[in-house]
Design a protein around this motif. Structure first.
Motif, PDB file in Angstrom:
ATOM      1  N   UNK A  26      10.923 -42.690  43.017  1.00  0.00           N
ATOM      2  CA  UNK A  26      11.391 -42.589  44.403  1.00  0.00           C
ATOM      3  C   UNK A  26      10.570 -41.559  45.184  1.00  0.00           C
ATOM      4  N   UNK A  27      10.145 -40.489  44.518  1.00  0.00           N
ATOM      5  CA  UNK A  27       9.332 -39.473  45.194  1.00  0.00           C
ATOM      6  C   UNK A  27       7.832 -39.726  45.070  1.00  0.00           C
ATOM      7  N   UNK A  28       7.447 -40.780  44.373  1.00  0.00           N
ATOM      8  CA  UNK A  28       6.025 -41.122  44.287  1.00  0.00           C
ATOM      9  C   UNK A  28       5.525 -41.497  45.682  1.00  0.00           C
ATOM     10  N   UNK A  29       4.370 -40.994  46.027  1.00  0.00           N
ATOM     11  CA  UNK A  29       3.825 -41.201  47.371  1.00  0.00           C
ATOM     12  C   UNK A  29       2.397 -41.733  47.259  1.00  0.00           C
ATOM     13  N   UNK A  30       2.188 -42.945  47.725  1.00  0.00           N
ATOM     14  CA  UNK A  30       0.883 -43.599  47.655  1.00  0.00           C
ATOM     15  C   UNK A  30       0.313 -43.719  49.067  1.00  0.00           C
ATOM     16  N   UNK A  31      -0.987 -43.501  49.194  1.00  0.00           N
ATOM     17  CA  UNK A  31      -1.622 -43.652  50.501  1.00  0.00           C
ATOM     18  C   UNK A  31      -3.081 -44.038  50.338  1.00  0.00           C
ATOM     19  N   UNK A  32      -3.548 -45.057  51.096  1.00  0.00           N
ATOM     20  CA  UNK A  32      -4.964 -45.433  51.023  1.00  0.00           C
ATOM     21  C   UNK A  32      -5.904 -44.349  51.537  1.00  0.00           C
ATOM     22  N   UNK A  33      -5.346 -43.256  52.082  1.00  0.00           N
ATOM     23  CA  UNK A  33      -6.200 -42.126  52.476  1.00  0.00           C
ATOM     24  C   UNK A  33      -6.787 -41.428  51.258  1.00  0.00           C
ATOM     25  N   UNK A  34      -6.206 -41.646  50.079  1.00  0.00           N
ATOM     26  CA  UNK A  34      -6.672 -40.988  48.861  1.00  0.00           C
ATOM     27  C   UNK A  34      -7.769 -41.818  48.191  1.00  0.00           C
ATOM     28  N   UNK A  35      -9.006 -41.414  48.383  1.00  0.00           N
ATOM     29  CA  UNK A  35     -10.150 -42.061  47.742  1.00  0.00           C
ATOM     30  C   UNK A  35     -10.995 -40.995  47.055  1.00  0.00           C
ATOM     31  N   UNK A  36     -11.898 -41.429  46.189  1.00  0.00           N
ATOM     32  CA  UNK A  36     -12.777 -40.517  45.459  1.00  0.00           C
ATOM     33  C   UNK A  36     -14.223 -40.887  45.775  1.00  0.00           C
ATOM     34  N   UNK A  37     -15.192 -39.988  45.490  1.00  0.00           N
ATOM     35  CA  UNK A  37     -16.599 -40.317  45.750  1.00  0.00           C
ATOM     36  C   UNK A  37     -17.002 -41.620  45.068  1.00  0.00           C
ATOM     37  N   UNK A  38     -17.588 -42.519  45.844  1.00  0.00           N
ATOM     38  CA  UNK A  38     -17.991 -43.815  45.318  1.00  0.00           C
ATOM     39  C   UNK A  38     -17.046 -44.934  45.694  1.00  0.00           C
ATOM     40  N   UNK A  39     -15.872 -44.573  46.258  1.00  0.00           N
ATOM     41  CA  UNK A  39     -14.899 -45.560  46.747  1.00  0.00           C
ATOM     42  C   UNK A  39     -14.513 -45.156  48.159  1.00  0.00           C
ATOM     43  N   UNK A  40     -14.548 -46.089  49.092  1.00  0.00           N
ATOM     44  CA  UNK A  40     -14.222 -45.732  50.469  1.00  0.00           C
ATOM     45  C   UNK A  40     -13.587 -46.919  51.177  1.00  0.00           C
ATOM     46  N   UNK A  41     -13.500 -46.808  52.501  1.00  0.00           N
ATOM     47  CA  UNK A  41     -12.765 -47.779  53.301  1.00  0.00           C
ATOM     48  C   UNK A  41     -13.717 -48.764  53.980  1.00  0.00           C
ATOM     49  N   UNK A  42     -13.178 -49.553  54.882  1.00  0.00           N
ATOM     50  CA  UNK A  42     -13.968 -50.491  55.672  1.00  0.00           C
ATOM     51  C   UNK A  42     -13.417 -50.498  57.089  1.00  0.00           C
ATOM     52  N   UNK A  43     -13.918 -51.395  57.922  1.00  0.00           N
ATOM     53  CA  UNK A  43     -13.442 -51.485  59.298  1.00  0.00           C
ATOM     54  C   UNK A  43     -12.222 -52.391  59.425  1.00  0.00           C
ATOM     55  N   UNK A  44     -11.623 -52.778  58.299  1.00  0.00           N
ATOM     56  CA  UNK A  44     -10.358 -53.512  58.299  1.00  0.00           C
ATOM     57  C   UNK A  44      -9.350 -52.737  59.142  1.00  0.00           C
ATOM     58  N   UNK A  45      -8.905 -53.329  60.243  1.00  0.00           N
ATOM     59  CA  UNK A  45      -8.058 -52.616  61.205  1.00  0.00           C
ATOM     60  C   UNK A  45      -6.701 -52.226  60.620  1.00  0.00           C
ATOM     61  N   UNK A  46      -6.131 -53.086  59.797  1.00  0.00           N
ATOM     62  CA  UNK A  46      -4.869 -52.753  59.150  1.00  0.00           C
ATOM     63  C   UNK A  46      -5.042 -51.587  58.181  1.00  0.00           C
ATOM     64  N   UNK A  47      -6.141 -51.581  57.449  1.00  0.00           N
ATOM     65  CA  UNK A  47      -6.420 -50.479  56.529  1.00  0.00           C
ATOM     66  C   UNK A  47      -6.589 -49.177  57.278  1.00  0.00           C
TER      67      UNK A  47
END
Length: 476
Positions: free
Chosen positions: A307-328
Motif C-alpha cells: 500500500x505504501x509502495x510508490x512507483x513513478x516513471x520519473x525514476x530512471x537510471x543511466x542508459x534508460x530514459x524517456x521519449x516524447x510520448x505525451x502521456x509519459x
C-alpha cells in the motif's frame, strides 16, 4: 522470551486491558495516554487510497538478464548476467480498495527495480496501449470510470459517451472487451511498459524501446459469467492466487523482451511511435529476448510494503530514459506528486521505496523527514562545505524535439485510429469475435441509443463485421 508492550515512545505498559478511571462508575481520566494513543492511532490507520489503481496485489522477485543488449544500453541493470531484486504491484484501474479482483478492467503492471545505480520504476499495464494519448484528457477519462456524482453508481453511459467521442480509444476498448479483458489470474497475463522509452548506449546513441513481459504460465482468461461466479465466492481471487502460489513455491515467471526502433526509423514510421494508442508491428520491429522475471517472495506486511509502495516513471537510471510520448511526459510529474500527497513529502525514505544505494539530495524538512542528515553546513548548492555536486558524465545526449510549442489536435482527422484495430480484429477467430460482441453488448446495457449509435459508427470504420456483430448482440 517475554516481550513487554510499550508506547511509541518506548515506555513500558502495565495494563492494556482496562481504561484508567475515577472508580468503577467514575469518568475516564485524560492521563490515560495509552487509551488516547490507541484510539488516535486507529483513526489514522488509513492513508488516502490511490485515485486510480486503488485495489492491487504485490510481491518481490528477481530480474535476470540472460542476453546481451549492450549495443543498445549502458544501464547496468540490463547487462548480461545481472540479477536485480524487484517489487511488483498489479492492480485494477477503476475499482476502489476492496473492489472485486475479477472485474473486466485494465490491470496496472508496476515494477520497481532496486538497481546498483538507483531505483528504476517501470509503470505500465497488462495491455500495450491505452484509451487516450493526450494527458489533458486523463482526469476526464478517469471520471468516467468512477462513480456518478449524483447516484454514486458506476455509469455505463458516461463510459461509452466518452469512448464514442474519442476514436483513439478504439484500440484499447477492443482489447478490454475481448476475451482478454478479465485475466484468470495475475500470473496468466502479460505486462507491458506500454509507453515508448529510450535506451542509451556507451556511445551516447539513443534507441527507442518498448518493454514486454510475456507470461510463462500461459494466457488464461475468464468470461463474464465465469468471473461473476468467482466474485460471488471470492472477491480477493487475484490476491489469493498470487499469494498462495508464491507461498507454496510455485513462483510465476515472465519472459522479459524488448522492441527496438532507431531514431531514423522513428522519423520514417508510417504511424506515430510515441502515441500510446498504437503498437509497434512485430514484423517490422521484432521481439528481442533479454531475460526473465520471477516472483518469489511475499511481503511480510501488506500496508507497509504494498500500500505504501510508490512507483513513478520519473525514476530512471543511466542508459534508460524517456521519449516524447505525451502521456509519459505527464506521468513523470503526476505519479510522484500523487505519492507526495498520499503518503508524505519524503515517501521515498520508506524502506519499500528507498533505493539500495546512497541518496544525496538537498530536499529540506517536511512530513516524514526521519533520517538524520550529516554535514548540515552543506544544506544548499553550490556550497564550499563538500556537499554533493553534479557529475557531467550522467548528462544525456540531446533529446530530439520536433517543432515549437503548440496545442496539437489529438482528434485531427488525419490521424489513423482504425487500421491497427482492424488488424487486431482480423486476428480474432470466430469465437473471440463473438465474445467481443457479447461483452460490448453487456457493457452497453442502459446506455442511451444515440451514444450506442455513435460508438457503432466508430466500429464501422474498423470493420463492417465489427459493427454488425455488436448490433446483432444488442438486438438492434
Amino acid at each position: 522470551m517475554k516481550i513487554t508492550m510499550t508506547t511509541t515512545a518506548g515506555n513500558k505498559i502495565g495494563d492494556n486491558q482496562n481504561s484508567l478511571s475515577a472508580g468503577s462508575r467514575g469518568p475516564l481520566l485524560m492521563q490515560d495516554y495509552q487509551l488516547i494513543e490507541k484510539l488516535a492511532h486507529q483513526n489514522r490507520e488509513r492513508v488516502p487510497e490511490r485515485v486510480v489503481h486503488a485495489n492491487g496485489s504485490g510481491a518481490y522477485g528477481t530480474l535476470k538478464i540472460t542476453n546481451d543488449i549492450s549495443q543498445y544500453t549502458k544501464a547496468k541493470v540490463l547487462q548480461k548476467g545481472e540479477e536485480t531484486p524487484l517489487l511488483i504491484r498489479i492492480s485494477t484501474v477503476a475499482g476502489e480498495r476492496g473492489a472485486a479482483d475479477a472485474e473486466r478492467d485494465v490491470r496496472g503492471f508496476a515494477l520497481k527495480f532496486y538497481t546498483t545505480e538507483g531505483n528504476w520504476d517501470l509503470v505500465g499495464n497488462n495491455t500495450p496501449v491505452f484509451f487516450i494519448k493526450d494527458p489533458l484528457k486523463f482526469p476526464d477519462f478517469i471520471h468516467t470510470q468512477k462513480r456518478h456524482p449524483k447516484s454514486n453508481l458506476r455509469s455505463a453511459t458516461a463510459m461509452w459517451d466518452f469512448w464514442s467521442l474519442s476514436p483513439e480509444s478504439l484500440h484499447q476498448v477492443t482489447i478490454l472487451m475481448s476475451d482478454r479483458g478479465i485475466p484468470k489470474s495475475l500470473r496468466n497475463m502479460n505486462g507491458y511498459g506500454s509507453h515508448t522509452y529510450s535506451l542509451i548506449n556507451d556511445k551516447d546513441e539513443r534507441f527507442w524501446v518498448k518493454f514486454h513481459f510475456k507470461t510463462k504460465q500461459g494466457i488464461a482468461c475468464m468470461t463474464n459469467k465465469e468471473a461473476e461466479s468467482v466474485i460471488a465466492k471470492d472477491r480477493e481471487s487475484s490476491q489469493r492466487d498470487l499469494f498462495e502460489s508464491i507461498e507454496k513455491g510455485d513462483f510465476p515467471k515472465w519472459s522479459f523482451e524488448i522492441q527496438i526502433m532507431t531514431e531514423q526509423e522513428a522519423k520514417e514510421a508510417s504511424f506515430n511511435p510515441f502515441d500510446l494508442t498504437k503498437v509497434w508491428p512485430h514484423s517490422k520491429y521484432p521481439m528481442i529476448k533479454v531475460g526473465e522475471m520471477e516472483l518469489n517472495r511475499n511481503p511480510e506486511h501488506y500496508f507497509a510494503e504494498i500500500e505504501q509502495a510508490a512507483f513513478s516513471p520519473s525514476n530512471v537510471v543511466p542508459g534508460i530514459s524517456w521519449s516524447s510520448d505525451k502521456m509519459l511526459q505527464a506521468r513523470i510529474f503526476s505519479y510522484a506528486d500523487a505519492h507526495r500527497y498520499r503518503i508524505g513529502t519524503h515517501y521515498e525514505m520508506l524502506p519499500v521505496n528507498r533505493p539500495r544505494v546512497e541518496v544525496n539530495t538537498y530536499h529540506a524538512d517536511g512530513s516524514m523527514r526521519f533520517d538524520e542528515p550529516k554535514g548540515t553546513d552543506a544544506f544548499y548548492e553550490p556550497n564550499n562545505f563538500n556537499g554533493p555536486i553534479e557529475d557531467k558524465q550522467y548528462v544525456e545526449p540531446p533529446f530530439p524535439v520536433n517543432g515549437d510549442g503548440y496545442r496539437y489536435n489529438h482528434l485531427e482527422d488525419s490521424d489513423d485510429h482504425y487500421s491497427q484495430v482492424t488488424a487486431l480484429f482480423n486476428l480474432m477467430d470466430a469465437s473471440q469475435k463473438e465474445q467481443l460482441f457479447n461483452n460490448i453488448a453487456e457493457a452497453m446495457q442502459g446506455v442511451p441509443v444515440e451514444i450506442i449509435n455513435r460508438q457503432l459508427a466508430l466500429f464501422e470504420k474498423v470493420h463492417e463485421d465489427y459493427a454488425q456483430g455488436v448490433k446483432k448482440a444488442l438486438n438492434l
